[in-house]
Scaffold this active site. Structure first.
Site, PDB file in Angstrom:
ATOM      1  N   ASN A 209       0.574  -1.386  -0.282  1.00  0.00           N
ATOM      2  CA  ASN A 209       0.117  -0.196   0.463  1.00  0.00           C
ATOM      3  C   ASN A 209       0.905   1.035  -0.198  1.00  0.00           C
ATOM      4  OD1 ASN A 209      -0.065   1.160   3.383  1.00  0.00           O
ATOM      5  ND2 ASN A 209      -0.545  -0.982   3.566  1.00  0.00           N
ATOM      6  N   ASP A 279      -4.388  -6.691   4.713  1.00  0.00           N
ATOM      7  CA  ASP A 279      -5.965  -7.050   5.459  1.00  0.00           C
ATOM      8  C   ASP A 279      -5.543  -7.863   5.462  1.00  0.00           C
ATOM      9  OD1 ASP A 279      -6.545  -5.107   7.029  1.00  0.00           O
ATOM     10  OD2 ASP A 279      -7.403  -4.456   6.079  1.00  0.00           O
ATOM     11  N   LYS A 289       8.967 -16.931 -10.588  1.00  0.00           N
ATOM     12  CA  LYS A 289       7.973 -16.510 -11.058  1.00  0.00           C
ATOM     13  C   LYS A 289       6.522 -16.842 -11.419  1.00  0.00           C
ATOM     14  CE  LYS A 289       8.257 -12.319 -13.590  1.00  0.00           C
ATOM     15  NZ  LYS A 289       9.089 -12.178 -15.097  1.00  0.00           N
ATOM     16  N   PHE A 324      -4.872   4.241  14.871  1.00  0.00           N
ATOM     17  CA  PHE A 324      -5.157   5.477  13.671  1.00  0.00           C
ATOM     18  C   PHE A 324      -6.425   4.354  13.219  1.00  0.00           C
ATOM     19  CE2 PHE A 324      -2.293   8.417  12.009  1.00  0.00           C
ATOM     20  CZ  PHE A 324      -1.296   7.847  13.851  1.00  0.00           C
ATOM     21  N   LYS A 338     -14.530   1.035  15.580  1.00  0.00           N
ATOM     22  CA  LYS A 338     -13.040   0.265  16.279  1.00  0.00           C
ATOM     23  C   LYS A 338     -12.397   0.958  17.577  1.00  0.00           C
ATOM     24  CE  LYS A 338     -11.826   1.103  11.206  1.00  0.00           C
ATOM     25  NZ  LYS A 338     -10.769   1.754  10.167  1.00  0.00           N
ATOM     26  N   LYS A 342     -11.704  -2.939  19.444  1.00  0.00           N
ATOM     27  CA  LYS A 342     -10.332  -3.162  19.202  1.00  0.00           C
ATOM     28  C   LYS A 342      -9.929  -2.810  20.771  1.00  0.00           C
ATOM     29  CE  LYS A 342      -9.341  -2.928  14.437  1.00  0.00           C
ATOM     30  NZ  LYS A 342      -8.185  -2.885  13.575  1.00  0.00           N
TER      31      LYS A 342
HETATM   32  N1  CTP Z   1      -4.513  -2.409  12.390  1.00  0.00           N
HETATM   33  C1  CTP Z   1      -3.458  -3.173  13.396  1.00  0.00           C
HETATM   34  N2  CTP Z   1      -3.339  -4.572  12.234  1.00  0.00           N
HETATM   35  C2  CTP Z   1      -3.846  -4.634  11.297  1.00  0.00           C
HETATM   36  C3  CTP Z   1      -5.049  -4.373  10.609  1.00  0.00           C
HETATM   37  C4  CTP Z   1      -4.963  -3.345  11.020  1.00  0.00           C
HETATM   38  O1  CTP Z   1      -3.001  -3.729  13.561  1.00  0.00           O
HETATM   39  N3  CTP Z   1      -4.502  -5.994  10.499  1.00  0.00           N
HETATM   40  C5  CTP Z   1      -4.591  -1.498  13.099  1.00  0.00           C
HETATM   41  C6  CTP Z   1      -4.050   0.295  12.551  1.00  0.00           C
HETATM   42  O2  CTP Z   1      -2.806  -0.209  12.886  1.00  0.00           O
HETATM   43  C7  CTP Z   1      -5.104   1.011  12.668  1.00  0.00           C
HETATM   44  C8  CTP Z   1      -5.923   0.447  13.260  1.00  0.00           C
HETATM   45  O3  CTP Z   1      -5.523  -1.369  13.264  1.00  0.00           O
HETATM   46  O4  CTP Z   1      -4.633   1.401  14.026  1.00  0.00           O
HETATM   47  C9  CTP Z   1      -6.996   0.414  12.314  1.00  0.00           C
HETATM   48  O5  CTP Z   1      -6.527   0.134  10.505  1.00  0.00           O
HETATM   49  P1  CTP Z   1      -8.007   0.309   9.414  1.00  0.00           P
HETATM   50  O6  CTP Z   1      -7.292  -0.396   8.534  1.00  0.00           O
HETATM   51  O7  CTP Z   1      -7.847   1.898   9.210  1.00  0.00           O
HETATM   52  O8  CTP Z   1      -8.717  -0.426  10.479  1.00  0.00           O
HETATM   53  P2  CTP Z   1      -9.037  -2.459   9.499  1.00  0.00           P
HETATM   54  O9  CTP Z   1      -9.003  -2.493  11.181  1.00  0.00           O
HETATM   55  O10 CTP Z   1      -8.523  -2.665   8.596  1.00  0.00           O
HETATM   56  O11 CTP Z   1     -10.813  -1.738   9.306  1.00  0.00           O
HETATM   57  P3  CTP Z   1     -11.014  -1.506   8.074  1.00  0.00           P
HETATM   58  O12 CTP Z   1      -9.491  -2.103   7.251  1.00  0.00           O
HETATM   59  O13 CTP Z   1     -11.925  -2.112   7.455  1.00  0.00           O
HETATM   60  O14 CTP Z   1     -11.307  -0.475   7.626  1.00  0.00           O
END
Ligand code: CTP
Length: 399
Positions: A209, A279, A289, A324, A338, A342
């Site tokens: 990303n 995720d 490859k 975040f 969230k 969490k």
């Molecule tokens: N985060 C994490 N581990 C993951 C995904 C997210 O620790 N596998 C943490 C990020 O570092 C951030 C927070 O969770 O502090 C929220 O991340 P975000 O991507 O906004 O949320 P998600 O829980 O992934 O939800 P969504 O993608 O559905 O918005």
């Protein structure tokens, strides 16, 4: 403040040793006491008379020299000092330190020293990039050494590249910062995750990303400046850390970040997770490859562990966790969900809809929502200034 601090300046054999003469002056002018420990090769680059005149002390360069005050000079010296600064630090002395070799005055002193050590590497750029040297550098950093990264530029050997010892003023500042760390977060251990993760598809490709890690790194620097010891778990980013109280752990995948965070969280007072963790990851990592065909290609993706939620479950009383949230719709609502799901103390929301917020920029515009449903909205600011707002919030919770 370096007034009254006791510093061992370790000199190893590099042309940059001449710059260390200025460093001795800076330490002495700031009121520190300096003792020099040098390798045999270092003494080819500077004279004993110069070193002893500037430091007002004898140079220690022979383990068994009859001129030593004690038979175990490396022990009495290292007991005496508050900090060791090795500048210039050659590939050789770093290699010895990383591998437990003690065969001269400097390497023996390093092995006997159990407090903070700073290394200011100085060498040719190809030596700096060498795989074994990089492994050694990473290893000593993981074990608490502070690295004052060399600058890029013209090198004595005629090459241009990374390897030129940092200027004496910058080395001085790094040591000063270490002692200056003001007391607000003193004795606090804080875990930060930063940057993206990369999930390999095959040896060539990955899913990643746009995160650059800037926000997390700015936060790590700010917290360290306030006296905290910071474990910074960083995905693949092009950023350097400068504060000596930051201990950086480099990872690539979400699973590696998860392991590193879980291992360090129990000893942390707080964790702020800024990383943009993937995720999902491809279910299979192809060892070769993937070749192009005329057929459509589908990849099966499996979920990665949610690091933040896992820490939220592990959290003990008195531990503080912040996350975040990067949202594009129903921002505040999603952030609140969230925060609850969490088990966080607070969450920092940034919206991709705000100009100047989000990936890669030097600015950010955030809203902080806490578990008492207090909402603070901040203006667009530099990420450094945002880091300061977040550190203020964390301090409130830790108080
Ligand atoms: N985060 C994490 N581990 C993951 C995904 C997210 O620790 N596998 C943490 C990020 O570092 C951030 C927070 O969770 O502090 C929220 O991340 P975000 O991507 O906004 O949320 P998600 O829980 O992934 O939800 P969504 O993608 O559905 O918005």
């Amino acid at each position: 403040m370096l007034q009254g601090k006791k510093i061992i300046l370790g000199l190893s054999g590099g042309i940059a040793a001449y710059k260390s003469l200025t460093l001795i002056r800076l330490f002495i002018k700031a009121g520190a006491e300096v003792r020099i420990v040098a390798t045999e090769s270092a003494m080819w680059f500077v004279t004993r008379v110069t070193l002893e005149s500037l430091s007002h002390n004898k140079v220690y360069d022979k383990v068994f020299g009859s001129e030593n005050d004690y038979t175990t000079e490396h022990i009495s010296l290292t007991d005496w000092a508050d900090v060791m600064v090795v500048a210039p630090a050659t590939a050789n002395i770093i290699g010895k330190y990383a591998n437990g070799i003690a065969d001269d005055a400097l390497s023996t002193s390093l092995m006997a020293f159990d407090k903070k050590v700073f290394f200011a590497p100085a060498m040719n750029c190809k030596m700096f990039e060498n795989f074994a040297f990089q492994r050694n550098l990473q290893y000593i950093q993981e074990n608490g050494a502070a690295i004052i990264e060399p600058a890029e530029g013209y090198l004595a050997c005629g090459y241009e590249g990374k390897g030129r010892m940092e200027e004496p003023e910058s080395i001085f500042r790094a040591v000063e910062q270490y002692f200056d760390a003001d007391s607000e977060l003193k004795d606090k251990q804080i875990l930060i995750t930063a940057g993206p993760t990369q999930e390999a598809i095959d040896p060539v490709r990955y899913i990643g990303n746009h995160s650059t890690g800037k926000m997390g790194f700015a936060l790590a620097e700010e917290l360290a400046k306030r006296g905290a010891r910071v474990d910074l778990i960083a995905g693949p980013v092009h950023l350097a850390v400068s504060h000596p109280n930051i201990h950086r752990v480099d990872v690539v995948t979400a699973e590696q970040m998860y392991e590193a965070a879980l291992q360090r969280f129990p000893s942390a007072h707080a964790a702020i997770l800024t990383a943009a963790v993937a995720d999902y990851r491809p279910e299979t990592h192809h060892s070769h490859k993937i070749k192009r065909t005329r057929e459509p290609l589908s990849l099966k993706m499996v979920p990665n562990p949610d690091i933040l939620a896992s820490l939220g479950k592990m959290k003990k009383e008195n531990q503080v966790i912040a996350g975040f949230a990067l949202e594009t719709t129903d921002e505040l609502d999603n952030a609140r969900k969230k925060l609850q799901a969490k088990n966080l103390e607070f969450i920092v929301l940034n919206s991709l809809n705000d100009q100047g917020a989000g990936f890669g920029t030097d600015t950010n515009k955030v809203t902080i929502v806490d578990n008492k449903n207090q909402i603070e909205r901040f203006e667009l600011k530099s990420k450094k200034a945002v880091a300061s707002d977040i550190a203020d919030k964390l301090s409130d919770f830790l108080r």
